[in-house]
Design a protein around this motif. Structure first.
Motif, short mmCIF file in Angstrom:
data_model
loop_
_atom_site.label_atom_id
_atom_site.label_comp_id
_atom_site.label_asym_id
_atom_site.label_seq_id
_atom_site.Cartn_x
_atom_site.Cartn_y
_atom_site.Cartn_z
N GLN A 34 -41.68 22.81 91.71
CA GLN A 34 -40.81 22.63 92.85
C GLN A 34 -41.62 22.26 94.09
O GLN A 34 -42.77 22.63 94.22
CB GLN A 34 -40.01 23.89 93.11
N GLY A 35 -41.00 21.52 95.01
CA GLY A 35 -41.64 21.16 96.25
C GLY A 35 -41.14 22.03 97.39
O GLY A 35 -40.07 22.63 97.33
N TRP A 36 -41.94 22.10 98.45
CA TRP A 36 -41.56 22.91 99.60
C TRP A 36 -40.62 22.12 100.50
O TRP A 36 -40.77 20.91 100.69
CB TRP A 36 -42.79 23.35 100.39
N ARG A 37 -39.67 22.80 101.06
CA ARG A 37 -38.67 22.19 101.93
C ARG A 37 -39.31 21.77 103.26
O ARG A 37 -40.03 22.56 103.88
CB ARG A 37 -37.56 23.22 102.19
N ASN A 38 -39.03 20.56 103.71
CA ASN A 38 -39.38 20.13 105.05
C ASN A 38 -38.16 20.37 105.93
O ASN A 38 -37.11 19.76 105.74
CB ASN A 38 -39.79 18.66 105.08
N PHE A 39 -38.29 21.28 106.90
CA PHE A 39 -37.13 21.72 107.65
C PHE A 39 -36.64 20.69 108.66
O PHE A 39 -35.50 20.78 109.12
CB PHE A 39 -37.41 23.06 108.31
N ALA A 40 -37.47 19.71 109.01
CA ALA A 40 -36.98 18.63 109.87
C ALA A 40 -36.03 17.73 109.10
O ALA A 40 -35.01 17.28 109.62
CB ALA A 40 -38.15 17.82 110.42
N ALA A 41 -36.35 17.50 107.84
CA ALA A 41 -35.49 16.66 107.00
C ALA A 41 -34.27 17.43 106.52
O ALA A 41 -33.22 16.84 106.23
CB ALA A 41 -36.29 16.13 105.81
N SER A 42 -34.40 18.76 106.41
CA SER A 42 -33.30 19.59 105.90
C SER A 42 -33.26 20.91 106.68
O SER A 42 -33.72 21.93 106.20
CB SER A 42 -33.50 19.85 104.40
N PRO A 43 -32.70 20.89 107.90
CA PRO A 43 -32.64 22.12 108.71
C PRO A 43 -31.86 23.22 108.01
O PRO A 43 -31.01 22.95 107.16
CB PRO A 43 -31.93 21.65 110.00
N ASN A 189 -43.37 22.91 106.51
CA ASN A 189 -42.89 23.78 105.43
C ASN A 189 -43.06 25.25 105.81
O ASN A 189 -43.97 25.60 106.55
CB ASN A 189 -43.66 23.52 104.14
N MET A 190 -42.20 26.08 105.28
CA MET A 190 -42.33 27.53 105.41
C MET A 190 -42.48 28.08 104.00
O MET A 190 -41.63 27.87 103.14
CB MET A 190 -41.09 28.12 106.09
N LEU A 191 -43.59 28.78 103.75
CA LEU A 191 -43.86 29.30 102.42
C LEU A 191 -43.19 30.65 102.18
O LEU A 191 -42.82 30.97 101.06
CB LEU A 191 -45.37 29.43 102.20
N SER A 192 -43.05 31.44 103.24
CA SER A 192 -42.40 32.74 103.11
C SER A 192 -42.06 33.25 104.50
O SER A 192 -42.66 32.83 105.49
CB SER A 192 -43.31 33.75 102.38
N ALA A 193 -41.11 34.18 104.57
CA ALA A 193 -40.76 34.84 105.82
C ALA A 193 -40.11 36.17 105.47
O ALA A 193 -39.26 36.23 104.58
CB ALA A 193 -39.82 33.99 106.66
N SER A 194 -40.51 37.24 106.15
CA SER A 194 -39.92 38.54 105.88
C SER A 194 -39.93 39.38 107.15
O SER A 194 -40.78 39.22 108.03
CB SER A 194 -40.67 39.27 104.77
N LEU A 195 -38.96 40.29 107.23
CA LEU A 195 -38.82 41.21 108.36
C LEU A 195 -38.78 42.63 107.81
O LEU A 195 -37.96 42.93 106.93
CB LEU A 195 -37.55 40.90 109.14
N LYS A 196 -39.66 43.50 108.31
CA LYS A 196 -39.70 44.90 107.89
C LYS A 196 -39.34 45.80 109.07
O LYS A 196 -39.67 45.50 110.22
CB LYS A 196 -41.09 45.28 107.37
N ASN A 197 -38.66 46.91 108.78
CA ASN A 197 -38.33 47.85 109.83
C ASN A 197 -39.47 48.85 110.03
O ASN A 197 -40.54 48.71 109.43
CB ASN A 197 -37.00 48.56 109.52
N SER A 198 -39.24 49.88 110.84
CA SER A 198 -40.29 50.83 111.17
C SER A 198 -40.79 51.61 109.96
O SER A 198 -41.92 52.09 109.95
CB SER A 198 -39.80 51.81 112.24
N ALA A 199 -39.95 51.71 108.92
CA ALA A 199 -40.36 52.41 107.70
C ALA A 199 -41.12 51.51 106.74
O ALA A 199 -41.54 51.96 105.67
CB ALA A 199 -39.13 52.99 107.00
N GLY A 200 -41.28 50.23 107.10
CA GLY A 200 -41.97 49.30 106.22
C GLY A 200 -41.08 48.72 105.14
O GLY A 200 -41.58 48.06 104.23
#
Length: 561
Positions: A34-43, A189-200
């Motif tokens: 699979q290829g990585w998404r280009n967010f300018a071409a596909s917001p 491209n964005m390879l990953s993104a995550s949000l953790k709370n104070s408990a991890g």
């Protein structure tokens, strides 16, 4: 093998995965990375990020984003910002600033207020504003992979670049996160993104389907057990235990990627059985070989170290029957470990060199599930006893994680359980979480014997499951809130079941041996539920062949199978 027409259909570019259990679990379809998404071409709009931030309020959080191949074109490009505003809390690429090479601007006013101070400033932070609460990262984010991390602790946000603290922004913690959804539209491209709370705890993360351009989740490299997930080698324990106290040998060929931070299993079922890579408090290059499962105890065994012209340094043998060999492993290099038991004595070889022996009474190895979680690749595992090779792992499909058997093997042309008291299945690398585009699943076997399954988190949240209910094959499909079922009538007598998902028409068509048996509507369901316990589409025991096709097959195409 499966029907020729079926096999040929599986070779098409529409087919992301196919398995022929009559050929030992052979992967039929062409491998397409699979290829990585280009967010300018596909917001993309990140549903759920806003709600996760609102739930955190003024508490601590960690937001981590891995970026790749940012191109600084005209104007500002939102990496992760509210839909209508850049300067509240968000990250965006800029090319209209004084930096000729562009940069990344990080706005913090909505999580730290509008008057802030700065400390721990590294040179790569080109500019920052106390009144507007933003920092400007110079053009170091370019045509390579970079990781940005934002960690709010109390009234400060620490910003890291590739794991290095670059700047600390001090202010007053605020909970007034913008109430709009967040989006991405940058040229990269964005390879990953995550949000953790104070408990991890991860409270939001980007789904694979949101980051890539295709639904082919195969990886064109060997499986890394620390990165790609735990691997079970259930058959290995059974084969070893079957040898009882007789002679046996097992050989593992592997390639280590990095030194161990903590002790990592190469092939073990608990802390005193098998092979591990040593933890840093011993020596991160060391290999730990446990022989308690094979011979001796702390009272009736004895180690003999073989002089190998200083090829290895022996740290020593401990009371739990192990030998630790320093500098035994090297990163990115093929290594071979062989352990053999002859008349109760255990010989250990590293790269075909005898390095140590242990004498003691022969024992029976455990038949429980052996696992691997070490940072590297296992190229093969071969176990031999008095009757020759009794276990082998290492076909191309399993090495690359395309097919991962769990308590399963191929026998008489179908997938069967090794231990009938436990679940038996093969994990594919098809990731359907969040999917809302057409696909078809083809399942061959008898519906009474097995099914495919993508695990959800509860009743209505069950994502995709074909099971037998009251003698009929029932497909259940849900998005976490709503669910729908489709029944393939009289399907337990069928040998080929096909379920075609048409997201434009919002229908599921179920076929048994080429005949349409039911059509179900899922108009209330938006996409396959994304809150999976596991990501893989699993194929359970009883199957003789399976295929996942990246579009909805027509009735004529189904009949041709």
């Amino acid at each position: 093998m499966l029907k020729d027409r079926f096999t040929e259909a599986c070779r098409s570019l529409d087919c992301a995965c196919a398995i022929d259990f009559k050929d030992g679990g052979r992967y039929i379809a062409p491998l397409q990375e699979q290829g990585w998404r280009n967010f300018a071409a596909s917001p993309h709009t990140w549903t759920g990020f806003k709600d996760a931030m609102l739930a955190i309020g003024t508490g601590d959080f960690t937001l981590e984003i891995a970026l790749k191949n940012i191109l600084y074109t005209t104007g500002n490009q939102n990496i992760l910002t509210p839909i209508t505003s850049l300067n509240v809390f968000g990250i965006y690429a800029i090319s209209t600033y004084t930096l000729a090479s562009g940069g990344v601007r990080i706005a913090l006013s909505e999580v730290l207020g509008t008057s802030v101070t700065f400390s721990n400033i590294k040179p790569l932070f080109a500019d920052y504003s106390a009144t507007l609460a933003y920092v400007l990262l110079s053009g170091t984010i370019a045509a390579k992979a970079n990781t940005l991390k934002f960690a709010r602790v109390g009234n400060a946000v620490n910003i890291y670049v590739d794991g290095v603290l670059g700047i600390t922004v001090n202010g007053t913690a605020k909970a007034a996160i913008n109430t709009e959804e967040y989006r991405s539209g940058f040229d990269g491209n964005m390879l990953s993104a995550s949000l953790k709370n104070s408990a991890g705890t991860v409270v939001w993360q980007a789904l694979p389907s949101e980051l890539t351009t295709a639904w082919r989740a195969q990886i064109a490299r060997p499986w890394n057990y620390a990165v790609d997930g735990l691997q079970y080698f259930f058959d290995f324990g059974l084969a070893a235990a079957a040898a009882s106290q007789g002679d046996l040998s097992y050989e593992i060929k592997l390639n280590r990627q990095n030194k161990a931070i903590t002790e990592e299993r190469i092939l073990a079922c608990d802390a005193n059985l098998g092979l591990n890579v040593a933890s840093a408090n011993r020596d991160p290059d060391a290999i730990v070989i446990y022989v308690a499962a094979l011979a001796g105890t702390s009272d009736d065994g004895e180690w003999t170290y073989v002089d190998t012209a200083k090829a290895y340094t022996y740290i020593g043998a401990a009371s739990n029957h192990l030998i630790i060999l320093e500098t035994a492993f090297h990163s990115n290099q093929d290594e071979t470990i062989k352990v053999e038991r002859i008349a109760g004595n255990v010989n250990i070889y590293l790269n075909d060199m005898l390095v140590g022996t242990f004498s003691g009474a022969a024992r029976v190895m455990s038949n429980t599930s052996y696992t691997s979680v070490f940072n590297g690749f296992i190229k093969s595992i071969t176990l031999s006893g008095a009757n020759g090779v009794t276990y082998h792992y290492g076909n191309w499909e399993s090495q690359h994680g395309l097919l991962t058997p769990v308590n399963a093997k191929c026998e008489d042309g179908k997938l069967v359980a090794v231990n009938t008291t436990q679940s038996s299945y093969v994990n594919t690398q098809i990731d359907l979480r969040g999917r809302n585009t057409d696909f078809t699943i083809v399942w061959r076997g008898t519906a009474a014997a097995g099914y495919f399954y993508l695990q959800g988190n509860g009743t209505a949240a069950t994502s995709l499951k074909l099971a037998v209910v009251n003698g009929q094959a029932v497909l259940t499909f849900g998005d976490g809130t709503n669910s729908v079922s489709a029944i393939a009538a009289n399907s337990t007598a069928a040998t080929l079941l096909v379920c075609a998902f048409d997201f434009a028409a919002k229908t599921i068509k179920c076929y048994a041996d080429g005949v349409l048996t039911s059509t179900a509507s899922f108009s209330a369901i938006g996409a396959i539920h994304s809150g999976m316990a596991t990501k893989q589409l699993a194929v359970y025991a009883g199957c003789t062949g399976f295929a996942f096709i990246d579009r909805a097959l027509t009735a004529e195409e189904v009949a041709a199978l």
